[in-house]
Write a protein that holds these residues in place. Structure first.
Motif, PDB file in Angstrom:
ATOM      1  N   TRP A  84      10.300  -1.618  -5.955  1.00 51.28           N
ATOM      2  CA  TRP A  84       9.180  -1.464  -5.031  1.00 51.28           C
ATOM      3  C   TRP A  84       7.978  -0.820  -5.710  1.00 51.28           C
ATOM      4  CZ3 TRP A  84       9.067  -4.367  -1.028  1.00 51.28           C
ATOM      5  CH2 TRP A  84      10.272  -4.795  -0.438  1.00 51.28           C
ATOM      6  N   VAL A  85       8.222   0.093  -6.629  1.00 46.73           N
ATOM      7  CA  VAL A  85       7.108   0.670  -7.387  1.00 46.73           C
ATOM      8  C   VAL A  85       6.389  -0.435  -8.155  1.00 46.73           C
ATOM      9  CG1 VAL A  85       6.428   2.320  -9.168  1.00 46.73           C
ATOM     10  CG2 VAL A  85       8.290   2.891  -7.599  1.00 46.73           C
ATOM     11  N   ASP A  86       7.149  -1.296  -8.789  1.00 45.13           N
ATOM     12  CA  ASP A  86       6.577  -2.393  -9.571  1.00 45.13           C
ATOM     13  C   ASP A  86       5.783  -3.347  -8.690  1.00 45.13           C
ATOM     14  OD1 ASP A  86       6.585  -3.999 -12.203  1.00 45.13           O
ATOM     15  OD2 ASP A  86       7.375  -5.451 -10.761  1.00 45.13           O
ATOM     16  N   ARG A  87       6.326  -3.683  -7.528  1.00 40.31           N
ATOM     17  CA  ARG A  87       5.625  -4.591  -6.613  1.00 40.31           C
ATOM     18  C   ARG A  87       4.283  -4.000  -6.181  1.00 40.31           C
ATOM     19  NH1 ARG A  87       8.561  -8.415  -7.869  1.00 40.31           N
ATOM     20  NH2 ARG A  87       9.550  -9.840  -6.405  1.00 40.31           N
ATOM     21  N   VAL A  88       4.295  -2.744  -5.776  1.00 38.86           N
ATOM     22  CA  VAL A  88       3.062  -2.105  -5.299  1.00 38.86           C
ATOM     23  C   VAL A  88       2.058  -1.962  -6.437  1.00 38.86           C
ATOM     24  CG1 VAL A  88       2.095   0.014  -4.321  1.00 38.86           C
ATOM     25  CG2 VAL A  88       4.236  -0.909  -3.417  1.00 38.86           C
ATOM     26  N   ARG A  89       2.536  -1.676  -7.622  1.00 37.13           N
ATOM     27  CA  ARG A  89       1.640  -1.487  -8.765  1.00 37.13           C
ATOM     28  C   ARG A  89       0.964  -2.787  -9.186  1.00 37.13           C
ATOM     29  NH1 ARG A  89       1.909  -1.927 -14.242  1.00 37.13           N
ATOM     30  NH2 ARG A  89       4.065  -2.690 -14.188  1.00 37.13           N
ATOM     31  N   ARG A  90       1.688  -3.921  -9.066  1.00 36.63           N
ATOM     32  CA  ARG A  90       1.178  -5.168  -9.652  1.00 36.63           C
ATOM     33  C   ARG A  90       0.495  -6.110  -8.674  1.00 36.63           C
ATOM     34  NH1 ARG A  90       4.518  -8.921 -12.449  1.00 36.63           N
ATOM     35  NH2 ARG A  90       6.284  -8.440 -11.093  1.00 36.63           N
ATOM     36  N   PHE A  91       0.792  -5.975  -7.377  1.00 35.05           N
ATOM     37  CA  PHE A  91       0.313  -6.998  -6.446  1.00 35.05           C
ATOM     38  C   PHE A  91      -0.464  -6.405  -5.278  1.00 35.05           C
ATOM     39  CE2 PHE A  91       4.308  -8.673  -8.288  1.00 35.05           C
ATOM     40  CZ  PHE A  91       3.752  -9.726  -9.021  1.00 35.05           C
ATOM     41  N   ASP A  92      -1.414  -7.201  -4.779  1.00 39.02           N
ATOM     42  CA  ASP A  92      -2.207  -6.785  -3.621  1.00 39.02           C
ATOM     43  C   ASP A  92      -1.495  -7.105  -2.304  1.00 39.02           C
ATOM     44  OD1 ASP A  92      -4.262  -5.928  -5.274  1.00 39.02           O
ATOM     45  OD2 ASP A  92      -5.223  -7.902  -5.275  1.00 39.02           O
ATOM     46  N   ARG A  93      -0.612  -8.103  -2.334  1.00 42.84           N
ATOM     47  CA  ARG A  93       0.135  -8.500  -1.134  1.00 42.84           C
ATOM     48  C   ARG A  93       1.619  -8.296  -1.408  1.00 42.84           C
ATOM     49  NH1 ARG A  93      -1.146 -14.279   0.869  1.00 42.84           N
ATOM     50  NH2 ARG A  93      -0.802 -13.416   2.969  1.00 42.84           N
ATOM     51  N   ILE A  94       2.289  -7.578  -0.521  1.00 43.21           N
ATOM     52  CA  ILE A  94       3.690  -7.229  -0.702  1.00 43.21           C
ATOM     53  C   ILE A  94       4.502  -7.838   0.434  1.00 43.21           C
ATOM     54  CG2 ILE A  94       5.362  -5.346  -0.955  1.00 43.21           C
ATOM     55  CD1 ILE A  94       3.224  -5.396  -3.123  1.00 43.21           C
ATOM     56  N   VAL A  95       5.482  -8.658   0.075  1.00 46.67           N
ATOM     57  CA  VAL A  95       6.395  -9.195   1.078  1.00 46.67           C
ATOM     58  C   VAL A  95       7.399  -8.121   1.444  1.00 46.67           C
ATOM     59  CG1 VAL A  95       8.128 -10.949   1.610  1.00 46.67           C
ATOM     60  CG2 VAL A  95       6.122 -11.545   0.223  1.00 46.67           C
ATOM     61  N   VAL A  96       7.509  -7.823   2.751  1.00 44.35           N
ATOM     62  CA  VAL A  96       8.444  -6.821   3.241  1.00 44.35           C
ATOM     63  C   VAL A  96       9.441  -7.505   4.170  1.00 44.35           C
ATOM     64  CG1 VAL A  96       8.703  -4.728   4.624  1.00 44.35           C
ATOM     65  CG2 VAL A  96       6.789  -4.949   3.025  1.00 44.35           C
TER      66      VAL A  96
ATOM     67  N   THR B 102      10.470   4.783   7.155  1.00 44.01           N
ATOM     68  CA  THR B 102      10.784   3.358   7.149  1.00 44.01           C
ATOM     69  C   THR B 102      10.426   2.760   5.797  1.00 44.01           C
ATOM     70  OG1 THR B 102       8.582   2.755   7.939  1.00 44.01           O
ATOM     71  CG2 THR B 102      10.274   3.199   9.618  1.00 44.01           C
ATOM     72  N   LEU B 103      10.889   1.548   5.567  1.00 48.43           N
ATOM     73  CA  LEU B 103      10.551   0.852   4.332  1.00 48.43           C
ATOM     74  C   LEU B 103       9.040   0.664   4.226  1.00 48.43           C
ATOM     75  CD1 LEU B 103      11.537  -0.587   1.788  1.00 48.43           C
ATOM     76  CD2 LEU B 103      11.845  -2.658   3.149  1.00 48.43           C
ATOM     77  N   GLU B 104       8.401   0.316   5.332  1.00 51.88           N
ATOM     78  CA  GLU B 104       6.949   0.133   5.324  1.00 51.88           C
ATOM     79  C   GLU B 104       6.229   1.425   4.951  1.00 51.88           C
ATOM     80  OE1 GLU B 104       3.416  -1.402   8.336  1.00 51.88           O
ATOM     81  OE2 GLU B 104       5.165  -0.344   9.152  1.00 51.88           O
ATOM     82  N   ARG B 105       6.646   2.552   5.537  1.00 54.02           N
ATOM     83  CA  ARG B 105       5.987   3.821   5.240  1.00 54.02           C
ATOM     84  C   ARG B 105       6.220   4.221   3.791  1.00 54.02           C
ATOM     85  NH1 ARG B 105       2.714   6.520   4.019  1.00 54.02           N
ATOM     86  NH2 ARG B 105       2.320   8.714   4.531  1.00 54.02           N
ATOM     87  N   MET B 106       7.373   3.901   3.248  1.00 54.84           N
ATOM     88  CA  MET B 106       7.629   4.197   1.843  1.00 54.84           C
ATOM     89  C   MET B 106       6.654   3.428   0.952  1.00 54.84           C
ATOM     90  SD  MET B 106      10.992   3.379  -0.472  1.00 54.84           S
ATOM     91  CE  MET B 106      10.403   1.705  -0.834  1.00 54.84           C
ATOM     92  N   ILE B 107       6.411   2.166   1.291  1.00 52.81           N
ATOM     93  CA  ILE B 107       5.483   1.355   0.508  1.00 52.81           C
ATOM     94  C   ILE B 107       4.065   1.916   0.612  1.00 52.81           C
ATOM     95  CG2 ILE B 107       4.396  -0.926   0.392  1.00 52.81           C
ATOM     96  CD1 ILE B 107       7.200  -2.035   1.211  1.00 52.81           C
ATOM     97  N   GLU B 108       3.678   2.342   1.797  1.00 56.10           N
ATOM     98  CA  GLU B 108       2.364   2.953   1.964  1.00 56.10           C
ATOM     99  C   GLU B 108       2.242   4.212   1.113  1.00 56.10           C
ATOM    100  OE1 GLU B 108       2.135   3.650   6.117  1.00 56.10           O
ATOM    101  OE2 GLU B 108       1.699   1.557   6.649  1.00 56.10           O
ATOM    102  N   ARG B 109       3.325   4.997   1.061  1.00 56.75           N
ATOM    103  CA  ARG B 109       3.290   6.231   0.274  1.00 56.75           C
ATOM    104  C   ARG B 109       3.227   5.913  -1.223  1.00 56.75           C
ATOM    105  NH1 ARG B 109       1.957   9.493  -1.938  1.00 56.75           N
ATOM    106  NH2 ARG B 109       2.212  11.754  -1.931  1.00 56.75           N
ATOM    107  N   LEU B 110       3.900   4.857  -1.648  1.00 53.10           N
ATOM    108  CA  LEU B 110       3.805   4.433  -3.043  1.00 53.10           C
ATOM    109  C   LEU B 110       2.379   4.016  -3.383  1.00 53.10           C
ATOM    110  CD1 LEU B 110       7.079   2.334  -3.495  1.00 53.10           C
ATOM    111  CD2 LEU B 110       6.552   4.529  -4.547  1.00 53.10           C
ATOM    112  N   ALA B 111       1.746   3.305  -2.462  1.00 51.54           N
ATOM    113  CA  ALA B 111       0.366   2.886  -2.687  1.00 51.54           C
ATOM    114  C   ALA B 111      -0.555   4.091  -2.819  1.00 51.54           C
ATOM    115  CB  ALA B 111      -0.093   1.975  -1.554  1.00 51.54           C
ATOM    116  N   ASP B 112      -0.329   5.112  -2.005  1.00 52.88           N
ATOM    117  CA  ASP B 112      -1.130   6.336  -2.108  1.00 52.88           C
ATOM    118  C   ASP B 112      -0.971   6.973  -3.486  1.00 52.88           C
ATOM    119  OD1 ASP B 112      -1.977   5.994   0.496  1.00 52.88           O
ATOM    120  OD2 ASP B 112      -0.538   7.428   1.344  1.00 52.88           O
ATOM    121  N   THR B 113       0.285   7.065  -3.934  1.00 57.46           N
ATOM    122  CA  THR B 113       0.551   7.679  -5.231  1.00 57.46           C
ATOM    123  C   THR B 113      -0.077   6.887  -6.367  1.00 57.46           C
ATOM    124  OG1 THR B 113       2.618   8.661  -4.459  1.00 57.46           O
ATOM    125  CG2 THR B 113       2.387   8.360  -6.836  1.00 57.46           C
ATOM    126  N   LEU B 114      -0.005   5.554  -6.268  1.00 59.22           N
ATOM    127  CA  LEU B 114      -0.545   4.685  -7.312  1.00 59.22           C
ATOM    128  C   LEU B 114      -2.042   4.448  -7.158  1.00 59.22           C
ATOM    129  CD1 LEU B 114       2.429   2.171  -7.353  1.00 59.22           C
ATOM    130  CD2 LEU B 114       1.729   3.603  -9.281  1.00 59.22           C
TER     131      LEU B 114
END
Length: 331
Positions: free
Chosen positions: A176-188, A230-242
């Motif tokens: 998930w870190v890799d997905r958020v780092r590399r792409f603008d659209r994330i399939v969840v 949730t999985l969605e909130r985790m992705i949002e938090r990864l985006a904040d960090t990155l």
């Protein structure tokens, strides 16, 4: 307690446990086969005894050599491993078995140590190495701990759910870190509200130490992030960090079929919520790391490590077919 023996100790949970014990002024010895790089090889504070933990003679030799006050069993994957260890280390002040949240046999929300029943374990499951029997084997290991405590052994169990953090060789979180780092659209997968309780690895390490020092023989203790997301909130938090922005695109079974993907192909996705209560552990004085800090540290190590987790989930080409199908349907 002054002397600690860590069975395992070089890869993930054990590696952080050694650091935790050193920070609390334990004398630490590792017992393992030496098959993996030892991050403490040049640390004069950490001793090493080489041996196979499934060899009772080697385990007994380690007990004689170290004479530990506390034993932390990070790599007991079969009930027989736990049975041998609780016999060999029966006179120690604490034997702590790393069990698993997968040991539970009923989908309670949350799963509580003294209420939710454990999974059953057949004789065949107890001896095989299949992924499907992992929770059954861990549950039987817990029952071995309880039986040993009834016989006077200071044995306890700690049950983590999905563990994440620096040096995570499973790469489930790294996907998930890799997905958020590399792409603008994330399939969840699903609708983003999926909840699979996770726990930061340093918190597992501190829980193991706290249970050894303050736990009750014959007891099991869940350990997990005190703040569940949730999985969605985790992705949002990864985006904040990155420091990036991502568009989350939800996809159910029908949508994912366009790419030949199933919901369960995604790491950290679970159809039914998996949540463990951590109140019992917190009563011992244990505290969890703030979620933002845990994710920041995890991402920082991920970026340095070179791990990408891409083999842990669907390939991006298949996801692109899903995205194209969804875009076409929206026209």
């Amino acid at each position: 307690m002054d002397d600690a023996l860590v069975v395992g100790g070089t890869r993930f949970i054990g590696r952080h446990l050694v650091a935790e014990l050193l920070a609390h002024e334990y004398d630490v010895t590792l017992f393992n086969r030496g098959n993996h790089d030892n991050p403490f090889a040049e640390d004069g504070r950490v001793d090493h005894v080489e041996g196979d933990r499934t060899d009772d003679d080697a385990l007994e030799a380690a007990a004689r050599t170290v004479d530990p006050d506390a034993v932390f069993d990070c790599v007991a994957y079969h009930p027989a491993d736990v049975r041998a260890a609780t016999r060999v280390f029966e006179d120690c002040e604490a034997y702590v078995y790393v069990s698993s949240g997968a040991a539970y046999g009923r989908e309670d929300i949350p799963k509580r140590e003294d209420e939710t029943p454990l999974a059953s374990c057949t004789a065949e499951q107890a001896t095989n190495d299949s992924r499907d029997s992992y929770g059954n084997r861990k549950a039987e290991g817990d029952r071995v701990v309880f039986a040993a405590a009834d016989d006077g052994v200071n044995a306890m169990a700690v049950r983590p759910p999905i563990v994440y953090g620096p040096h995570d060789y499973t790469e489930r979180f790294a996907f998930w870190v890799d997905r958020v780092r590399r792409f603008d659209r994330i399939v969840v997968p699903g609708d983003g509200t999926n909840v699979w309780h996770r726990v930061y690895v340093e918190d597992v390490a501190s829980a193991l130490r706290v249970v050894a020092e303050r736990g009750e023989p014959g007891e099991a203790y869940n350990v997990g992030d005190r703040r569940i997301v949730t999985l969605e909130r985790m992705i949002e938090r990864l985006a904040d960090t990155l420091e990036t922005d991502v568009e989350v695109v939800y996809a159910g079974s029908r949508e994912l079929a366009a790419g030949g993907i199933e919901l369960e192909d995604y790491p950290l996705y679970r159809d039914h919520p998996h949540i463990v209560s951590t109140a019992k552990l917190a009563e011992l004085g244990w505290e969890s790391t703030p979620l933002s800090t845990a994710i920041d540290r995890t991402v920082a190590e991920h970026l340095e490590s070179g791990r990408d987790g891409r083999g842990q989930g669907p390939c991006r080409d298949d996801e692109n077919r899903v995205l194209a199908a969804l875009d076409y349907a929206d026209r």
